[in-house]
Every structure is written in C-alpha cells, then in structure tokens.
Enzyme design. Structure first.
Site, PDB file in Angstrom:
ATOM      1  N   TYR A 183      -8.634  -3.319   8.953  1.00 44.07           N
ATOM      2  CA  TYR A 183      -7.496  -3.719   8.125  1.00 44.07           C
ATOM      3  C   TYR A 183      -6.890  -4.987   8.701  1.00 44.07           C
ATOM      4  O   TYR A 183      -6.683  -5.081   9.913  1.00 44.07           O
ATOM      5  CB  TYR A 183      -6.450  -2.601   8.104  1.00 44.07           C
ATOM      6  CG  TYR A 183      -5.199  -2.938   7.320  1.00 44.07           C
ATOM      7  CD1 TYR A 183      -5.229  -3.073   5.931  1.00 44.07           C
ATOM      8  CD2 TYR A 183      -3.969  -3.111   7.970  1.00 44.07           C
ATOM      9  CE1 TYR A 183      -4.075  -3.367   5.217  1.00 44.07           C
ATOM     10  CE2 TYR A 183      -2.812  -3.407   7.258  1.00 44.07           C
ATOM     11  CZ  TYR A 183      -2.875  -3.538   5.881  1.00 44.07           C
ATOM     12  OH  TYR A 183      -1.725  -3.823   5.171  1.00 44.07           O
ATOM     13  N   ASP A 193      -8.420 -10.259  15.439  1.00 44.52           N
ATOM     14  CA  ASP A 193      -7.144  -9.756  14.951  1.00 44.52           C
ATOM     15  C   ASP A 193      -6.595  -8.746  15.960  1.00 44.52           C
ATOM     16  O   ASP A 193      -6.991  -7.589  15.978  1.00 44.52           O
ATOM     17  CB  ASP A 193      -7.343  -9.114  13.570  1.00 44.52           C
ATOM     18  CG  ASP A 193      -6.039  -8.566  13.001  1.00 44.52           C
ATOM     19  OD1 ASP A 193      -5.028  -8.565  13.727  1.00 44.52           O
ATOM     20  OD2 ASP A 193      -6.047  -8.133  11.831  1.00 44.52           O
ATOM     21  N   LYS A 252       3.116  -6.776  15.561  1.00 47.40           N
ATOM     22  CA  LYS A 252       3.537  -5.528  16.205  1.00 47.40           C
ATOM     23  C   LYS A 252       4.209  -5.742  17.577  1.00 47.40           C
ATOM     24  O   LYS A 252       5.349  -6.153  17.601  1.00 47.40           O
ATOM     25  CB  LYS A 252       2.364  -4.554  16.236  1.00 47.40           C
ATOM     26  CG  LYS A 252       1.951  -4.225  14.785  1.00 47.40           C
ATOM     27  CD  LYS A 252       0.912  -3.150  14.600  1.00 47.40           C
ATOM     28  CE  LYS A 252       0.779  -2.803  13.127  1.00 47.40           C
ATOM     29  NZ  LYS A 252      -0.543  -2.968  12.563  1.00 47.40           N
TER      30      LYS A 252
END
Ligand SMILES: *Cc1c(COP(=O)(O)O)cnc(C)c1O
Length: 432
Positions: free
Chosen positions: A144, A238, A266
């Site tokens: 994702y 990522d 995050k």
C-alpha cells in the site's frame, strides 16, 4: 463489556460523516461490530468513550512509537503552539527536522516535507517520472502506498479485506502505467522489465506492512537493487511505515540497500500530519523551486508538526529502544505461537523490529497470496476477545501491530492473558 457511548456516537456520526469515520479501517468493517470511539490516551494505554481501558497496539497505525503524551514531545508542541500555528513562510524547525532526517538516511541529501504518506509517495512518483522521462511504474501486489489514483491497484490492507480491486472513480488511464509484480518474486519483476522499457520507478515497502507484516527475502531485495541500477530505473523505497520503526533511520539500512528516493510519514511527524520524500541532490534538484517538477503545500512543514517531529525523533535517538523492541516482539511471537499450539490453531507470526502480527493460516506468509490464505473469521473472533480483555489491535487481519517504548512488563502479562483467552475462543468457535 460496555460500549453504549461508542454505539451512540457511531450512530450520531453517520449523519454528517461518511460511515462515521474519516478513514475506512476505523469503521471496523472487516471485524464487524461497533467501532470504538476514543476519548484519550496515555503512555501505552488508550481509553474509549465508555471508559474502557486498552493496551494500545494500534498506536495510530505507527506514529505513536513513544506511546501517548510523551512529556518532552508535548512540551515542544505547546511551545510551538504559542508562537502561532502556520505562516506560509519558512521556519527554523523545517531546517532542523530536515537535517535530522537526511542524516538518518544514507544517500539522502535533501528532503521535502508534505502532509501525509500519500502525498509523499505521489510526489516521489512524479519526481521519478520527471527525472527519468519515463512514465511506467512497477508496484507489488499487497503493498500500500497511499490512496493516490495510480497506486490504488492491488493495494493491500483496507482494500485487501474489502476485496476491492482498486477503487471506483479511478479511471483506467490513471492506472495504465502501473504494472504489478509479486512481492518476493524477482522473476515477476523481470517479466515486466522484458515487456516494458519505459519504466521510471519500482516502488516497494522494504518490509511490507499493509498485507500484514511480510519480510523481503534478502536475495530478492538485493536483486531488485541490482536490476534497477542496471536499467537506470529509480528504486523508490516507501518507508512511511518502516521509517524510524526498526532502527533510527530506515529499514533499507538493515536490509543493506539504498533507495534512490525514500518516502516517509507516520513516525516522522510523531502524531502530527507529516510526510516527506528525499533523495540525493541530483534527483531532488528537479523539484520546484530548484527544478521543473512542481509540488507544493499550504501547510507543508507546519511549525507545530515540525516541532512534534523533531521532539519525537530526538527522544527516539536518546532512548534507542530498538533492541528492546526486538525482544518484546519476540516475546509476543512466543506468546501467540504457544497459545495457538495449545489450542490446535494454525498460526503464522511475522515480525520485523517493532512490527508484528499473526496470520491464521498453515501457510508460511511470504506474499499477498499467502497472506490471503488467512482465516479472517478466526481473526474476527480473536480480535473481539482481545478487545474484551483490554488489548486494542488494528481491526483487520492484514494490518501490522505496533509496539511503543511505553509497553511495560505488566502490559505484556495482560497481553499474554488476553491472547490465551482469545485463542481458546477461536478454538471453541472453530469446533462448533
Ligand atoms: C500509511 C502508509 C502510506 C500512506 O500514508 P498516509 O499518511 O495514510 O497517507 C503510504 N505508504 C505506506 C507504506 C504506509 O504504511
């Protein structure tokens, strides 16, 4: 257990919010039942509006690595708040956080801050296209990378549980340049490379965390780096989930590879909306105002978010909790496997650093397909028993659990107890 107030808010929330949430996983769709509404959190704990207390293994899907309300972070945020909330001009904090981030990632000379992981990744893709002059990208099934159009293909977690092959509203043209390969399968990458020669980038989660935790096979990740170098394709790593999670810096260092472009989110914002993408000078100098790739943001580099990020990363560096994370995760793995064995339940546990989760399957989980062999009904039973026994888990079989530095021995005991009860419940349910 009492969930009246959550039920009430869930009902009320439906009127003006879509499904009463602002991000789909929060609706608990894949585990059923009423989603918890949260009142507050403190340290390793989170409290719902009915006053139930849970050990928090969600940690806002990663950012709260220091646990909730770390005093130093809170102080830094309060101090920044007193100076005003946003200026539309540069501040000292941006330079400070940029230095911390660039120093933590080898090969990263410059960084651009944005407001979310989604934004970081979509900008990184644009940058790779600008730099190479090519349009196609390869992503891996089950990974994702946020909700931008081009990346909403075979995208794991929320999408995996809902079995939506992408999303409505994404035009075919938006994904026609997105090619899919299988995680941990270098042949599937090579096949795409033989078929297409105008590839700008390959994007990967270095440790996959959005189909549950799936580790890369060392040979696979090494070959991926070699091939991309040979073909002058950029490798976008990522690290929105993995950044500052398993070491200070990224998973790429632990895996002994170096990205061309790294994406962050995050943890880097410590609980405020911050994303970032960074690379060596040659690449970053393509970005506006130095270069011709446009990317902007009204609130990017927000002073309060920067203060939170700086304080969080400083604390992380001081505490250096990574060895302890490894130990704790190993202990949780043992707890899960022992309880599963005792109850005759097929279970796999995958973990990396402070990311861990169980899969209810006999098959070793190494990619999206094997992750999907998991029995999500069993997870559902397990999940609700954990909630009843005071442990807040991500409400999906395909999400990683996260550890914080605040997790205590006592918390671990409570988790052990809950796991034992929950596995028993799974076993009983399976028999009936
Ligand atoms: C969470 C996540 C994103 C998206 O970040 P948002 O801040 O939710 O937009 C992108 N990539 C990975 C690997 C993630 O885990």
């Amino acid at each position: 257990m009492k969930l009246e107030k959550s039920i009430e808010l869930y009902t009320k929330g439906q009127k003006h919010l879509v499904g009463a949430v602002n991000s789909p996983v929060r609706a608990f769709k894949s585990v059923g039942g009423v989603p918890l509404f949260i009142d507050k959190a403190e340290g390793s704990k989170i409290f719902d509006v009915d006053g139930n207390e849970y050990i928090d293994l969600v940690l806002s899907y990663g950012p709260m690595i220091l646990g909730h309300r770390n005093r130093k972070v809170e102080k830094a945020v309060k101090k920044a708040l007193k100076k005003g909330t946003t200026f539309g001009a540069s501040t000292k904090g941006e330079i400070k956080l940029a230095k911390i981030v660039c120093n933590a990632f080898p090969g990263m000379d410059k960084v651009r801050f944005v407001n979310s992981g989604t934004e970081a990744v979509l900008s990184a893709i644009r940058l790779a296209r600008a730099f190479t002059g090519n349009n196609k990208i390869i992503k891996f099934a089950g990974c994702y990378h946020g909700h931008s159009d081009a990346l909403l293909v075979a995208a794991g977690s929320g999408l995996a549980t809902l079995s939506i092959p992408g999303s409505k509203g994404v035009p075919d043209e938006a994904v026609k340049n997105t090619l899919i390969a299988e995680y941990n399968n270098i042949t599937s990458v090579k096949e795409q490379l033989t078929k297409h020669n105008d590839i700008a980038a390959i994007i990967i989660e270095p440790i996959a965390g959005n189909m549950g935790v799936v580790k890369p096979i060392p040979e696979f990740i090494k070959e991926l780096r070699t091939i991309t170098k040979e073909k002058k394709i950029l490798l976008i790593i990522d690290e929105v989930m993995t950044g500052f999670r398993s070491k200070f810096g990224g998973a790429q260092e632990l895996l002994n590879i170096e990205a061309d472009i790294t994406c962050l989110g995050k943890v880097v914002g410590g609980g405020f909306p911050v994303g970032a993408y960074g690379a060596r000078n040659e690449i970053m100098e393509m970005v506006s105002p130095l270069g011709e790739m446009y990317q902007a943001g009204t609130l990017s580099g927000n002073p309060i978010a920067m203060a939170c990020g700086i304080a969080t990363l400083k604390e992380l560096k001081n505490k250096n909790p990574y060895k302890q994370f490894e130990k704790t995760a190993k202990r949780i793995e043992e707890i899960l496997l022992e309880a599963a064995k005792e109850n005759n339940i097929d279970l796999q546990v995958n973990r990396f650093g402070s990311m861990i989760n169980p899969f209810f399957t006999k098959e070793k989980v190494t990619d999206f397909k094997t992750a999907q062999s998991s029995d999500t009904d069993k997870f559902k039973t397990f999940f609700w028993k954990m909630i009843e026994n005071g442990v807040f888990l991500p409400p999906s079989q395909f999400e990683s659990w996260f550890l914080s530095t605040k997790l205590s021995k006592k918390d671990l005991e409570k988790i052990t107890k809950a796991v034992n009860i929950a596995m028993q419940a799974v076993a009983t349910k399976t028999k009936n």
